[in-house]
Design an enzyme around this catalytic site. Structure first.
Site, PDB file in Angstrom:
ATOM      1  CG  ASP A 138      38.524  39.032  43.685  1.00 45.39           C
ATOM      2  OD1 ASP A 138      37.334  38.984  43.141  1.00 45.39           O
ATOM      3  OD2 ASP A 138      39.102  39.880  44.152  1.00 45.39           O
ATOM      4  NE  ARG A 190      36.894  47.687  46.284  1.00 45.26           N
ATOM      5  CZ  ARG A 190      36.337  46.806  46.664  1.00 45.26           C
ATOM      6  NH1 ARG A 190      36.359  46.269  48.025  1.00 45.26           N
ATOM      7  NH2 ARG A 190      35.659  46.070  45.994  1.00 45.26           N
ATOM      8  CB  CYS A 224      37.341  47.504  52.386  1.00 48.51           C
ATOM      9  SG  CYS A 224      37.864  47.012  50.657  1.00 48.51           S
ATOM     10  CE  LYS A 262      31.920  37.847  47.061  1.00 53.73           C
ATOM     11  NZ  LYS A 262      32.253  39.451  46.881  1.00 53.73           N
ATOM     12  CG  ASN A 263      32.108  39.107  43.225  1.00 51.98           C
ATOM     13  OD1 ASN A 263      31.613  39.309  44.119  1.00 51.98           O
ATOM     14  ND2 ASN A 263      33.444  39.196  43.079  1.00 51.98           N
ATOM     15  NE  ARG A 273      31.677  41.094  53.253  1.00 51.09           N
ATOM     16  CZ  ARG A 273      32.080  42.303  52.549  1.00 51.09           C
ATOM     17  NH1 ARG A 273      33.123  42.754  53.400  1.00 51.09           N
ATOM     18  NH2 ARG A 273      31.745  42.761  51.617  1.00 51.09           N
TER      19      ARG A 273
HETATM   20  C1  EPZ Z   1      34.661  43.821  41.713  1.00 52.22           C
HETATM   21  O1  EPZ Z   1      34.958  45.013  42.835  1.00 52.22           O
HETATM   22  C2  EPZ Z   1      34.398  42.753  42.634  1.00 52.22           C
HETATM   23  N1  EPZ Z   1      33.328  42.774  43.605  1.00 52.22           N
HETATM   24  C3  EPZ Z   1      35.761  42.355  43.210  1.00 52.22           C
HETATM   25  O2  EPZ Z   1      35.554  41.201  44.194  1.00 52.22           O
HETATM   26  C4  EPZ Z   1      36.971  42.525  42.118  1.00 52.22           C
HETATM   27  O3  EPZ Z   1      38.174  42.007  42.942  1.00 52.22           O
HETATM   28  C5  EPZ Z   1      36.814  43.530  41.291  1.00 52.22           C
HETATM   29  O4  EPZ Z   1      35.444  43.599  40.872  1.00 52.22           O
HETATM   30  C6  EPZ Z   1      37.706  43.310  40.204  1.00 52.22           C
HETATM   31  O5  EPZ Z   1      38.100  44.550  39.526  1.00 52.22           O
HETATM   32  C7  EPZ Z   1      32.065  42.359  43.230  1.00 52.22           C
HETATM   33  O6  EPZ Z   1      31.835  42.144  42.081  1.00 52.22           O
HETATM   34  C8  EPZ Z   1      30.934  42.539  44.319  1.00 52.22           C
HETATM   35  P1  EPZ Z   1      36.482  47.653  39.985  1.00 52.22           P
HETATM   36  P2  EPZ Z   1      34.609  46.543  42.158  1.00 52.22           P
HETATM   37  O7  EPZ Z   1      35.385  48.732  40.018  1.00 52.22           O
HETATM   38  O8  EPZ Z   1      33.479  46.614  41.080  1.00 52.22           O
HETATM   39  C9  EPZ Z   1      38.923  51.650  40.454  1.00 52.22           C
HETATM   40  C10 EPZ Z   1      35.822  39.867  46.015  1.00 52.22           C
HETATM   41  O9  EPZ Z   1      36.615  39.371  46.912  1.00 52.22           O
HETATM   42  N2  EPZ Z   1      37.864  52.442  40.571  1.00 52.22           N
HETATM   43  O10 EPZ Z   1      36.531  46.513  39.185  1.00 52.22           O
HETATM   44  O11 EPZ Z   1      34.520  47.179  43.320  1.00 52.22           O
HETATM   45  C11 EPZ Z   1      39.213  50.605  41.929  1.00 52.22           C
HETATM   46  O12 EPZ Z   1      39.844  51.477  42.860  1.00 52.22           O
HETATM   47  C12 EPZ Z   1      35.618  41.098  45.579  1.00 52.22           C
HETATM   48  O13 EPZ Z   1      34.920  39.147  45.668  1.00 52.22           O
HETATM   49  C13 EPZ Z   1      37.963  53.692  40.814  1.00 52.22           C
HETATM   50  O14 EPZ Z   1      38.810  54.183  40.709  1.00 52.22           O
HETATM   51  O15 EPZ Z   1      36.059  46.633  41.544  1.00 52.22           O
HETATM   52  C14 EPZ Z   1      40.132  49.560  41.271  1.00 52.22           C
HETATM   53  O16 EPZ Z   1      41.357  49.962  41.524  1.00 52.22           O
HETATM   54  C15 EPZ Z   1      36.934  42.117  45.872  1.00 52.22           C
HETATM   55  N3  EPZ Z   1      36.737  54.492  40.830  1.00 52.22           N
HETATM   56  C16 EPZ Z   1      39.582  49.247  39.875  1.00 52.22           C
HETATM   57  O17 EPZ Z   1      39.118  50.421  39.628  1.00 52.22           O
HETATM   58  C17 EPZ Z   1      35.513  53.604  40.480  1.00 52.22           C
HETATM   59  O18 EPZ Z   1      34.511  54.345  40.430  1.00 52.22           O
HETATM   60  C18 EPZ Z   1      38.919  48.168  39.735  1.00 52.22           C
HETATM   61  O19 EPZ Z   1      37.797  48.289  40.520  1.00 52.22           O
HETATM   62  C19 EPZ Z   1      35.469  52.473  40.499  1.00 52.22           C
HETATM   63  C20 EPZ Z   1      36.548  51.589  40.295  1.00 52.22           C
END
Ligand code: EPZ
Length: 434
Positions: A306, A123, A118, A22-23, A397
Site C-alpha cells: 500500500d 481480487r 478493482c 482503516k484496515n 475511502r
Molecule cells: C488487504 O487486502 C488490505 N485491505 C489491502 O489494503 C492490502 O493491500 C492487502 O491486504 C495486503 O495484502 C484491507 O485490509 C481492507 P490479501 P486483501 O488477501 O485482504 C491473493 C488498501 O489500500 N488472494 O492479503 O484483499 C490476492 O489476490 C488496501 O488499504 C487470493 O488469490 O489482500 C493478493 O494477490 C488495498 N485469493 C494476495 O493474495 C484469496 O482468496 C494478498 O491479498 C485472497 C487473496
C-alpha cells in the site's frame, strides 16, 4: 465534480496526527457484531468512507450502529438478523466480504456478493471460500453471490495458500464461535491481524498466535461487547513520510506505532532522510533532493504494497534510478498519470523502473485507486504549477481529512466541488428503542 487543487513547491513543516487504521477498523467493526451480549464501543475509528460503508452494511443486516458525540462507535450485534448482504453497498468495498465470516458464525447462513476486481487487479476470494467449506459450510456460487449455509461451523486445520490478510481475518471471525479448534497455517502477520485478535480475545474469544504463521482459535459459545481503541494507521503514517520527504520537509508524525513502519523508515533513510524515532512519533527531516533506491513489496514485516505507490511518486524526482518490484497486486496503472506530470517511468510486468527527473509539472490527473490517489497528491505537492486531482471520493475511502492535514503542514491544497455526498456518519444516530 469534486477535485483537489494543489499548487506545488511548498515545503511541509509542522506536526500531524495519524488516524486509527482503516484496515483494522473494517475487520474490528464486523467482529464487534459477533457479540450477542452487551455492546462494543470503539475509539480512534477513522471517519473515512469505507468505514461508513461497512457501518451501513451492518445496519442493513439489523445491527445497531451509531457514533456518539465523542466520535466513539457503538455496535450492538444482538439484533443481527439478515443473512443477505446488500449488493449496492458490498460492491463498493472488498472488505465487505468479512460479513461472510460474521454471518456464518452468527446465523449459519450467508448470501454475500463476491467482490469484483478493482484497479489493483483481480481480487479472488477462493482462499476464504475453501476455508469456510473446510469448516463445514455448504457453498454455492451463483449469480455473483456466495451462498453458504451450515448447521454449525466445525473447527478445522487449514493451510492458506499464500499470505492473505483478508482470508486470515475472515476465518478468524468464523472460527471464533465454531465448535472445536481451528488451526490456520501460513497466516498473514500484519499488525491489523494482531489488533483483531486482541479485540476478539477481549470479547471472550480464544485466539492464540496472531502475528505468527500459525493462529489457533478455540471456538466459544458466546462473545460479549467491550470498549476498544483501534491501532494507528501505519499506511497513513507512511503516506505522510513520503509527502514530507518529496517536499524536503521537516514533519513530526504523531500517535503512531513506530514498530509498524520499520520497513518504510529504513527505506526512506536510504533515500537520505533523517528519521528521529520517538516512542509514539517520528520526526522526518528531508534533504533538498532524495536519493534513488530499490525496493520490493512483500507481506508484513516487508515493505507494504500500500506504500508502493507513494514511494514511486517520491522517487520520480530522486537523484538516480529506482527499481520497484510489486509482488502482491497488479498496481501500476497510476504510472500513466504520473507520466502526464513528467515522470520518467518504465513498467515491465511487476517491475517499475523510475528514472528521477529534476522537476514534475502540475497537470489534471485521475485517481485510479486509493493509494494511487495518495501518490498523485504526493507528486502534486512537489510539482511546479497546479495539479488538479479528479476522483477525490476514491481517496476519501481510506483517508479522512487528508487535504486538511496537508494544508496545516503548509501545503497549498484545496478541495473544490459540491459536498453532495451525504455525510453518512451524521445519519448514524443512536436508535431510539421503543
Ligand atoms: C488487504 O487486502 C488490505 N485491505 C489491502 O489494503 C492490502 O493491500 C492487502 O491486504 C495486503 O495484502 C484491507 O485490509 C481492507 P490479501 P486483501 O488477501 O485482504 C491473493 C488498501 O489500500 N488472494 O492479503 O484483499 C490476492 O489476490 C488496501 O488499504 C487470493 O488469490 O489482500 C493478493 O494477490 C488495498 N485469493 C494476495 O493474495 C484469496 O482468496 C494478498 O491479498 C485472497 C487473496
Amino acid at each position: 465534480m469534486t477535485k483537489l487543487v494543489i499548487n506545488g513547491g511548498k515545503r511541509l513543516q509542522g506536526e500531524v496526527k495519524v488516524n486509527g487504521a482503516k484496515n483494522s477498523a473494517l475487520s474490528i467493526i464486523v467482529a464487534a457484531a459477533l457479540a450477542t451480549k452487551g455492546e462494543c464501543i470503539l475509539d480512534n475509528v477513522p471517519k473515512s468512507s469505507d468505514v461508513g460503508t461497512i457501518c451501513l452494511i451492518l445496519k442493513s443486516l439489523g445491527v445497531e450502529v451509531w457514533f456518539d458525540q465523542n466520535d466513539k462507535l457503538h455496535i450492538v450485534g444482538a439484533s443481527l438478523k439478515e443473512y443477505q448482504a446488500p449488493y449496492d453497498l458490498v460492491r463498493k468495498m472488498r472488505a465487505s466480504f468479512y460479513t461472510a465470516g460474521l454471518l456464518l458464525a452468527r446465523l449459519g447462513k450467508a448470501e454475500v456478493p463476491l467482490p469484483g476486481g478493482c484497479a489493483i487487479g483481480s481480487r479472488p476470494v477462493d482462499f476464504h471460500i475453501r476455508g469456510f467449506t473446510q469448516m463445514g459450510a455448504d457453498i454455492v456460487i451463483e449469480h455473483g453471490f456466495m451462498k453458504a449455509q451450515c448447521d454449525e461451523l466445525i473447527g478445522t486445520n487449514y493451510y492458506i495458500n499464500r499470505s492473505s490478510v483478508g482470508t486470515t481475518i475472515n476465518l478468524m471471525l468464523a472460527a471464533s464461535l465454531a465448535k472445536g479448534t481451528t488451526v490456520l497455517e501460513n497466516c498473514a502477520k500484519e499488525p491489523e491481524i494482531v489488533d483483531l485478535a486482541i479485540f476478539l480475545n477481549g470479547m471472550g474469544a480464544n485466539v492464540r498466535g496472531a502475528g505468527t504463521d500459525i493462529i489457533r482459535i478455540k471456538g466459544v459459545e458466546q462473545l460479549h461487547g467491550i470498549e476498544y481503541s483501534i491501532i494507528p494507521d501505519r499506511i497513513e503514517a507512511g503516506t505522510f513520510i513520503f509527502a514530507a520527504a518529496i517536499t524536503g520537509g521537516d514533519v513530526l508524525i504523531k500517535d503512531i506505532v513506530v514498530e509498524h513502519i520499520r520497513s518504510p523508515l529504513s527505506k526512506i533513510e536510504e533515500a537520505g532522510v533523517i528519521v528521529e524515532r520517538g516512542s509514539t512519533s517520528i520526526r522526518i527531516t528531508a534533504p533538498e533532493r532524495l536519493k534513488a533506491m530499490d525496493v520490493e513489496t512483500s507481506p508484513y514485516p516487508g515493505f507494504p504494497t500500500d506504500l508502493q505507490q507513494p514511494l514511486v511518486a517520491a522517487m520520480c524526482v530522486a537523484d538516480g534510478t529506482s527499481v520497484v518490484r510489486e509482488n502482491i497486486f497488479d498496481r501500476f496503472r497510476y504510472v500513466d498519470e504520473l507520466r502526464r506530470m513528467g515522470a520518467d517511468i518504465k513498467v515491465e510486468r511487476e517491475t517499475a523502473i523510475v528514472r528521477g527527473v529534476k522537476q514534475l509539472t502540475g497537470a489534471p490527473v485521475e485517481v485510479t485507486d486509493l493509494r494511487a490517489g495518495a501518490a498523485l497528491v504526493i507528486a502534486g505537492l512537489a510539482a511546479s504549477g497546479t495539479t488538479e486531482i479528479y476522483g477525490v471520493d476514491i481517496i476519501e475511502r481510506g483517508y479522512a481529512s487528508l487535504e486538511t492535514k496537508l494544508e496545516q503542514l503548509g501545503a497549498d491544497i484545496k478541495r473544490i466541488g459540491s459536498q453532495e455526498e451525504i455525510d453518512v456518519f451524521s445519519s448514524m444516530k443512536k436508535p431510539t428503542r421503543v
